[in-house]
Design an enzyme around this catalytic site. Structure first.
Site, short mmCIF file in Angstrom:
data_model
loop_
_atom_site.label_atom_id
_atom_site.label_comp_id
_atom_site.label_asym_id
_atom_site.label_seq_id
_atom_site.Cartn_x
_atom_site.Cartn_y
_atom_site.Cartn_z
N GLY A 50 0.83 -1.21 0.00
CA GLY A 50 0.00 0.00 0.00
C GLY A 50 0.87 1.26 0.00
O GLY A 50 0.68 2.15 -0.83
N GLY A 233 6.65 -9.10 -16.02
CA GLY A 233 8.04 -8.74 -15.79
C GLY A 233 8.61 -8.04 -17.01
O GLY A 233 7.97 -7.14 -17.58
N ALA A 234 9.80 -8.45 -17.46
CA ALA A 234 10.46 -7.80 -18.60
C ALA A 234 9.68 -7.99 -19.91
O ALA A 234 9.96 -7.32 -20.90
CB ALA A 234 11.87 -8.36 -18.75
N GLY A 236 6.55 -7.28 -20.19
CA GLY A 236 5.51 -6.26 -20.26
C GLY A 236 4.23 -6.64 -19.56
O GLY A 236 4.24 -7.18 -18.45
N ASP A 264 4.72 -2.72 -7.76
CA ASP A 264 4.15 -1.59 -7.01
C ASP A 264 4.35 -0.28 -7.78
O ASP A 264 3.45 0.57 -7.81
CB ASP A 264 4.79 -1.48 -5.62
CG ASP A 264 4.37 -2.62 -4.71
OD1 ASP A 264 3.32 -3.24 -4.99
OD2 ASP A 264 5.09 -2.90 -3.74
P1 ADP Z 1 5.70 -8.04 -9.80
O1 ADP Z 1 6.81 -7.25 -9.18
O2 ADP Z 1 4.36 -7.75 -9.18
O3 ADP Z 1 5.95 -9.52 -9.97
P2 ADP Z 1 6.36 -7.70 -12.61
O4 ADP Z 1 7.68 -8.33 -12.34
O5 ADP Z 1 5.48 -8.39 -13.60
O6 ADP Z 1 5.53 -7.44 -11.29
O7 ADP Z 1 6.66 -6.22 -13.13
C1 ADP Z 1 5.68 -5.22 -13.24
C2 ADP Z 1 6.02 -4.32 -14.41
O8 ADP Z 1 7.30 -3.71 -14.19
C3 ADP Z 1 6.14 -5.05 -15.75
O9 ADP Z 1 4.89 -5.17 -16.39
C4 ADP Z 1 7.10 -4.17 -16.51
O10 ADP Z 1 6.42 -3.08 -17.15
C5 ADP Z 1 8.01 -3.61 -15.40
N1 ADP Z 1 9.22 -4.44 -15.33
C6 ADP Z 1 9.47 -5.47 -14.50
N2 ADP Z 1 10.68 -6.03 -14.75
C7 ADP Z 1 11.21 -5.31 -15.76
C8 ADP Z 1 12.45 -5.36 -16.49
N3 ADP Z 1 13.40 -6.28 -16.21
N4 ADP Z 1 12.65 -4.45 -17.47
C9 ADP Z 1 11.72 -3.51 -17.77
N5 ADP Z 1 10.54 -3.40 -17.13
C10 ADP Z 1 10.29 -4.27 -16.14
#
Ligand code: ADP
Length: 321
Positions: A50, A233-234, A236, A264
Site C-alpha cells: 500500500g 516482468g520484462a 511487459g 508496485d
Molecule cells: P511483480 O513485481 O508484481 O511480480 P512484474 O515483475 O510483472 O511485477 O513487473 C511489473 C512491471 O514492471 C512489468 O509489467 C514491466 O512493465 C516492469 N518491469 C518489470 N521487470 C522489468 C524489467 N526487467 N525491465 C523492464 N521493465 C520491467
C-alpha cells in the site's frame, strides 16, 4: 466544464493498503537454522504494497490519500513521517499506540543470486476494518481512482470499493498476495492487476503460456471483474478488456538491477494515469515507464521516479484538485 476538465479536477488517488517497516540484513549467504552468521550490511526502510503504491503515485504527481492502520508501539511514527514527507494525505490513517505496525524481517544472501528468506508480521495491517475505511468515505468518494492490495483484510477493501463506486471512482485491485476472492469482491473491481503467478493461482489454471494467461484473465472476467492486467516482468503486460482481444504491451527495455517493487511502481503509475483520465493503454504505459526506471536502480521506494524523470511523452500532467 468539459469532460476532460472534470477529469483534471479529479486527478486524485486513494490507496487502501498496508505499510511496513522492512528490515533487511545482507550476508554472503543465508544462515542455516540455528546458525549465527556475520552480516555485511543492514537497511531499514518503509515498505508494504500500500505504502509503496502510494509513494509511486505521489512521485508521479497524483494527489494521494492513504487509508490504513499504523501501530505506533515501535517504528509507526517513522512510517507516518515517511508518508507525509512524500506529500501523501494521512487523515485516513488510524494510529494505535498499543499495536506494532507491519514488520518484515528480510535476510538476503549475496551468493546464489540474492536469494532471500522473509518473516512478515502483519501487525496493525491485519486490523484495518470496514469501519476504519468507512471513516474515509469522503476521500473515497472524491477520488478518481481507489486502489487496494490484498495485504489488508478483504472486508475493508470491499467496503472501500463500494464507497468508491458510489462516488463514481474507478476501483483497482492488485491481488497480491493471491487470496481466494469472493464474487461479491470481484464484482466491485474495475481493474484487477496480477502477475503471472497470481493470475494462475486466482483462476485455478496452470498454463503459463500467453494463451494460458489470457484464459486465466477470462475466468476472472467471467466472475465479474471488468478489466484484467497481467504483468509479465520484462515481457511487459497483458491487457484484457471485456469484449476486446487481449493485447500484449511490451516493457521498456532497460538493464534491470533490482526488480523488487516493480509491480508496485507499475500500479502507482497505472492508477495515476487512470486518475488523469488517460486511456487504458496510456495509463499502462505510464506505469511501465515508471517501473522501468525503478528496476534500473536499487531499492524499492527509493528507486521510484519523479514525474520529471519520465520520458517526455508523459510530461503533461493534469493538476490535482
Ligand atoms: P511483480 O513485481 O508484481 O511480480 P512484474 O515483475 O510483472 O511485477 O513487473 C511489473 C512491471 O514492471 C512489468 O509489467 C514491466 O512493465 C516492469 N518491469 C518489470 N521487470 C522489468 C524489467 N526487467 N525491465 C523492464 N521493465 C520491467
Amino acid at each position: 466544464m468539459t469532460a476532460s476538465n472534470a477529469n483534471q479536477a479529479r486527478a486524485r488517488v486513494a490507496v487502501i493498503g498496508s505499510i511496513n517497516m522492512d528490515m533487511v540484513a545482507h550476508a554472503h549467504r543465508l544462515p542455516a537454522a540455528g546458525e549465527t552468521l556475520a552480516g555485511e550490511d543492514f537497511v531499514m526502510a518503509p515498505g508494504g504494497k500500500g505504502a509503496n503504491q502510494a509513494v509511486a503515485a505521489a512521485r508521479l504527481g497524483a494527489s494521494v490519500d492513504f487509508i490504513a492502520r499504523i501501530g505506533t508501539r515501535q517504528y509507526g511514527h517513522d512510517l507516518l513521517a515517511s508518508l507525509k514527507a512524500e506529500g501523501i494525505a494521512c487523515a485516513g490513517v488510524q494510529t494505535d499506540a498499543s499495536a506494532l505496525p507491519g514488520i518484515a524481517v528480510i535476510m538476503v544472501g549475496r551468493e546464489g543470486g540474492g536469494e532471500n528468506a522473509i518473516v512478515y508480521v502483519p501487525g496493525s495491517n491485519a486490523q484495518l476494518s470496514a469501519s476504519d475505511v468507512q471513516g474515509s468515505a469522503a476521500a473515497l468518494k472524491n477520488a478518481a481512482v481507489v486502489v487496494a492490495q490484498t495485504e489488508v483484510p478483504l472486508a475493508a477493501i470491499q467496503q472501500g470499493f463500494e464507497l468508491a463506486r458510489a462516488g463514481g471512482a474507478v476501483t483497482v485491485l492488485n491481488a497480491a498476495p493471491a487470496l481466494p476472492l469472493s464474487d461479491a469482491m470481484l464484482g466491485v473491481v474495475d481493474w484487477l492487476v496480477v502477475n503471472e503467478t497470481e493470475a494462475l493461482q486466482l483462476s485455478g489454471l496452470q498454463d503459463k503460456s500467453l494463451d494460458g494467461l489470457r484464459a486465466a484473465a477470462q475466468v476472472l472476467q467471467l466472475r465479474g471483474v471488468k478489466q484484467v492486467l497481467v504483468t509479465l516482468g520484462a515481457e511487459g503486460v497483458l491487457l484484457c478488456c471485456s469484449g476486446q482481444a487481449a493485447q500484449q504491451l511490451p516493457a521498456f527495455v532497460v538493464e534491470a538491477v533490482d526488480t523488487v517493487g516493480a509491480g508496485d511502481t507499475f500500479v502507482g503509475g497505472l492508477v495515476t494515469g487512470l486518475a488523469e483520465g488517460r486511456a487504458a493503454v496510456d495509463a499502462v504505459r505510464l506505469g511501465q515507464a515508471a517501473a522501468s526506471i525503478a528496476v534500473a536502480r536499487c531499492g524499492v521506494q527509493s528507486a521510484m521516479p519523479l514525474r520529471a524523470e519520465l520520458p517526455s511523452e508523459f510530461a503533461a500532467q493534469m493538476a490535482a484538485a
